[in-house]
Design a protein around this motif. Structure first.
Motif, PDB file in Angstrom:
ATOM      1  N   ASN A 171      15.366  62.513  39.526  1.00  0.00           N
ATOM      2  CA  ASN A 171      15.135  63.960  38.988  1.00  0.00           C
ATOM      3  C   ASN A 171      15.551  64.037  37.847  1.00  0.00           C
ATOM      4  O   ASN A 171      14.521  65.203  37.361  1.00  0.00           O
ATOM      5  N   TYR A 172      15.991  62.923  36.977  1.00  0.00           N
ATOM      6  CA  TYR A 172      15.420  63.394  35.908  1.00  0.00           C
ATOM      7  C   TYR A 172      14.495  62.375  34.847  1.00  0.00           C
ATOM      8  O   TYR A 172      13.700  62.796  33.825  1.00  0.00           O
ATOM      9  N   ALA A 173      14.216  61.463  36.152  1.00  0.00           N
ATOM     10  CA  ALA A 173      12.514  61.087  35.787  1.00  0.00           C
ATOM     11  C   ALA A 173      12.012  60.750  36.913  1.00  0.00           C
ATOM     12  O   ALA A 173      11.860  59.332  36.787  1.00  0.00           O
ATOM     13  N   PRO A 174      11.527  61.324  37.537  1.00  0.00           N
ATOM     14  CA  PRO A 174      10.240  61.542  38.533  1.00  0.00           C
ATOM     15  C   PRO A 174       9.192  60.105  38.280  1.00  0.00           C
ATOM     16  O   PRO A 174       9.022  59.545  39.359  1.00  0.00           O
ATOM     17  N   ASP A 175       8.741  60.520  37.618  1.00  0.00           N
ATOM     18  CA  ASP A 175       7.668  59.557  36.887  1.00  0.00           C
ATOM     19  C   ASP A 175       8.028  57.963  36.753  1.00  0.00           C
ATOM     20  O   ASP A 175       8.559  57.753  36.253  1.00  0.00           O
ATOM     21  N   PRO A 176       7.159  57.145  37.420  1.00  0.00           N
ATOM     22  CA  PRO A 176       7.666  56.210  37.416  1.00  0.00           C
ATOM     23  C   PRO A 176       7.473  55.158  35.559  1.00  0.00           C
ATOM     24  O   PRO A 176       9.133  54.581  35.413  1.00  0.00           O
ATOM     25  N   ALA A 177       6.620  55.572  35.063  1.00  0.00           N
ATOM     26  CA  ALA A 177       6.600  55.526  33.587  1.00  0.00           C
ATOM     27  C   ALA A 177       7.602  55.069  32.774  1.00  0.00           C
ATOM     28  O   ALA A 177       8.238  55.548  31.948  1.00  0.00           O
ATOM     29  N   TYR A 178       7.434  57.365  33.323  1.00  0.00           N
ATOM     30  CA  TYR A 178       8.857  57.876  32.860  1.00  0.00           C
ATOM     31  C   TYR A 178       9.992  57.038  32.501  1.00  0.00           C
ATOM     32  O   TYR A 178      11.167  56.942  31.921  1.00  0.00           O
ATOM     33  N   LEU A 179      10.514  56.685  34.144  1.00  0.00           N
ATOM     34  CA  LEU A 179      11.471  55.971  34.399  1.00  0.00           C
ATOM     35  C   LEU A 179      11.430  54.551  33.832  1.00  0.00           C
ATOM     36  O   LEU A 179      13.072  54.291  33.127  1.00  0.00           O
ATOM     37  N   TYR A 180      10.704  54.142  33.461  1.00  0.00           N
ATOM     38  CA  TYR A 180      10.556  52.530  32.698  1.00  0.00           C
ATOM     39  C   TYR A 180      10.846  53.307  31.429  1.00  0.00           C
ATOM     40  O   TYR A 180      11.605  51.842  30.755  1.00  0.00           O
ATOM     41  N   HIS A 181      10.715  53.981  30.739  1.00  0.00           N
ATOM     42  CA  HIS A 181      10.826  53.820  29.699  1.00  0.00           C
ATOM     43  C   HIS A 181      12.875  54.403  29.013  1.00  0.00           C
ATOM     44  O   HIS A 181      12.924  53.875  28.514  1.00  0.00           O
ATOM     45  N   ALA A 182      13.138  55.293  30.320  1.00  0.00           N
ATOM     46  CA  ALA A 182      14.091  55.198  30.442  1.00  0.00           C
ATOM     47  C   ALA A 182      15.490  53.827  30.271  1.00  0.00           C
ATOM     48  O   ALA A 182      16.326  53.242  29.858  1.00  0.00           O
ATOM     49  N   LEU A 183      14.266  52.840  31.721  1.00  0.00           N
ATOM     50  CA  LEU A 183      14.881  51.673  31.516  1.00  0.00           C
ATOM     51  C   LEU A 183      15.132  50.726  30.002  1.00  0.00           C
ATOM     52  O   LEU A 183      15.737  50.155  29.856  1.00  0.00           O
ATOM     53  N   GLN A 184      13.692  50.947  29.762  1.00  0.00           N
ATOM     54  CA  GLN A 184      13.830  50.100  28.184  1.00  0.00           C
ATOM     55  C   GLN A 184      14.823  50.150  27.401  1.00  0.00           C
ATOM     56  O   GLN A 184      15.291  49.684  26.240  1.00  0.00           O
ATOM     57  N   GLN A 185      15.390  51.663  27.081  1.00  0.00           N
ATOM     58  CA  GLN A 185      16.347  50.926  26.399  1.00  0.00           C
ATOM     59  C   GLN A 185      17.652  50.996  26.702  1.00  0.00           C
ATOM     60  O   GLN A 185      18.795  51.666  25.541  1.00  0.00           O
ATOM     61  N   ALA A 186      17.625  50.232  27.534  1.00  0.00           N
ATOM     62  CA  ALA A 186      19.063  49.214  27.830  1.00  0.00           C
ATOM     63  C   ALA A 186      19.603  48.510  27.044  1.00  0.00           C
ATOM     64  O   ALA A 186      18.640  47.755  26.406  1.00  0.00           O
ATOM     65  N   ALA A 205      21.924  59.220  33.061  1.00  0.00           N
ATOM     66  CA  ALA A 205      21.424  60.449  33.879  1.00  0.00           C
ATOM     67  C   ALA A 205      22.875  60.853  33.724  1.00  0.00           C
ATOM     68  O   ALA A 205      22.880  62.827  33.667  1.00  0.00           O
ATOM     69  N   ASN A 206      23.494  60.798  33.914  1.00  0.00           N
ATOM     70  CA  ASN A 206      24.325  61.832  32.772  1.00  0.00           C
ATOM     71  C   ASN A 206      24.214  61.987  31.409  1.00  0.00           C
ATOM     72  O   ASN A 206      25.262  63.643  31.873  1.00  0.00           O
ATOM     73  N   GLN A 207      23.920  61.345  30.501  1.00  0.00           N
ATOM     74  CA  GLN A 207      23.587  62.117  29.283  1.00  0.00           C
ATOM     75  C   GLN A 207      22.325  63.380  29.786  1.00  0.00           C
ATOM     76  O   GLN A 207      22.417  64.456  29.091  1.00  0.00           O
ATOM     77  N   GLN A 208      21.582  63.095  30.920  1.00  0.00           N
ATOM     78  CA  GLN A 208      20.520  64.285  30.715  1.00  0.00           C
ATOM     79  C   GLN A 208      21.751  65.651  31.695  1.00  0.00           C
ATOM     80  O   GLN A 208      20.859  66.784  31.981  1.00  0.00           O
ATOM     81  N   GLY A 209      22.574  65.619  31.776  1.00  0.00           N
ATOM     82  CA  GLY A 209      23.203  66.868  32.735  1.00  0.00           C
ATOM     83  C   GLY A 209      24.639  66.444  33.673  1.00  0.00           C
ATOM     84  O   GLY A 209      25.209  66.768  34.605  1.00  0.00           O
ATOM     85  N   GLY A 210      24.319  65.328  34.365  1.00  0.00           N
ATOM     86  CA  GLY A 210      25.035  64.315  35.698  1.00  0.00           C
ATOM     87  C   GLY A 210      24.855  65.313  36.831  1.00  0.00           C
ATOM     88  O   GLY A 210      26.146  65.309  37.193  1.00  0.00           O
ATOM     89  N   GLN A 211      23.593  66.176  36.981  1.00  0.00           N
ATOM     90  CA  GLN A 211      24.537  66.998  37.892  1.00  0.00           C
ATOM     91  C   GLN A 211      24.752  66.619  39.579  1.00  0.00           C
ATOM     92  O   GLN A 211      25.417  68.019  40.304  1.00  0.00           O
ATOM     93  N   ASP A 212      24.332  65.664  40.345  1.00  0.00           N
ATOM     94  CA  ASP A 212      24.443  65.121  41.023  1.00  0.00           C
ATOM     95  C   ASP A 212      24.722  63.954  40.961  1.00  0.00           C
ATOM     96  O   ASP A 212      25.323  63.085  40.259  1.00  0.00           O
ATOM     97  N   ASN A 213      25.271  63.587  41.798  1.00  0.00           N
ATOM     98  CA  ASN A 213      26.414  62.404  42.019  1.00  0.00           C
ATOM     99  C   ASN A 213      24.989  61.096  41.584  1.00  0.00           C
ATOM    100  O   ASN A 213      23.675  61.376  42.208  1.00  0.00           O
TER     101      ASN A 213
END
Length: 327
Positions: free
Chosen positions: A273-288, A304-312
């Protein structure tokens, strides 16, 4: 000090074990008072003073699923987290390496509007991976058939959870996404809106398609994507596992040949929900911090928690080939 679950070393002020992720906080009430039966879902009144369920005989144990981490192989890991808003974790995860070239991932997201969603997700994940392991280990079934058997076992397990028939709340139910990786081929099955992605610098893809009202509305041509997304029904799922499953409960299936390097990611909507686009999700993964599978899983939970953690939040990551973050 040592963790009561894995015996790993912990500091006095640690809230979670760094090795296994279990919560180190003492429960405010014993499990016999605080919750339903952890095995069959019988209500708290069915738990006796010693923690035994008078329905199924299971003795309750003081466990926490607020934070779970698994790493059955160096290139396979997962984590599940309660998030910052929910009072309990209704997701579940199961992972295993069956042989040097076969890996199994199962993620489930209990439907919060149903009875005992936390039991539904756990029952489904456990039953599914056990059935898949049996199907693959005797050598008689192909991965697609193994997934069908696994999801069928999951459906049966969820349907057997005791519920209150007089309640207006729906019977226990959950989504599911599962993958078998064998010889660099991923076979993926799912019902609901838990997803699978392929993430790499060359090309990132969403491999699954949600069983959701929004997708059906767009495909019918009755709504534009913008109008469907704006609807209050946008994220309502139209397929799930439970006693009230609307169809035969057979999973959607697809296969994907894994390229030479990248990441197969399975996740619940608490992440995507915080990164539905695959490219954006890969960008988030790159920060590991590095390419190690557990580090990636931990980082995506943290993201996900830093974005708000609204769900499990639950993620399973398989690292395909020798690839470093950003390489």
């Amino acid at each position: 000090m040592n963790c009561y679950q894995c015996s790993g070393t912990i500091a006095v002020d640690d809230r979670f074990c760094e090795e296994c992720g279990v919560s180190l906080a003492a429960p405010s009430t014993p499990p016999s008072i605080a919750s339903s039966c952890q095995k069959c879902g019988a209500p708290p009144r069915k738990i006796d003073a010693e923690g035994y369920c008078i329905e199924c005989g299971f003795r309750q144990v003081a466990i926490s699923t607020d934070r779970i981490e698994l790493q059955p192989a160096p290139n396979l890991a997962g984590a599940s987290d309660r998030g910052r808003r929910h009072h309990q974790n209704e997701d579940a995860i199961a992972l295993n390496q069956l042989d040097p070239d076969t890996y199994v991932l199962v993620l489930c997201d209990g439907v919060s509007s149903s009875q005992h969603p936390e039991l539904a997700s756990q029952a489904a994940a456990t039953a599914c991976i056990q059935a898949i392991e049996i199907a693959l280990q005797d050598g008689s079934q192909e991965p697609r058939t193994a997934i069908e058997l696994g999801v069928a076992a999951a459906l049966q397990a969820v349907s057997q959870i005791p519920i209150d028939p007089t309640s207006s709340i729906d019977p226990s139910s959950t989504t599911i996404v599962t993958a078998i990786v064998r010889a660099n081929i991923a076979t993926i099955g799912w019902l609901g809106d838990s997803r699978a992605y392929w993430l790499s610098p060359e090309k990132s893809l969403q491999l699954t398609q949600d069983d959701s009202w929004m997708r059906d509305a767009i495909e019918s041509g009755m709504y534009t994507p913008a109008a469907a997304e704006a609807s209050p029904h946008a994220h309502a799922i139209v397929r799930w596992l439970g006693a009230d499953t609307a169809d035969d409960g057979k999973p959607n299936l697809m296969t994907f040949a894994l390229p030479s390097g990248g990441y197969l990611l399975l996740c619940t909507d608490g992440l995507w929900n915080y990164a539905p686009d695959p490219a954006y999700l890969y960008h988030a993964l790159q920060q590991a911090p590095d390419y190690e599978s557990r580090s990636i899983a931990r980082h995506l939970i943290q993201y996900a928690n830093q974005q708000g953690g609204q769900d499990n939040i639950t993620v399973g990551i398989f690292v395909a080939g020798d690839r470093e973050i950003g390489a």
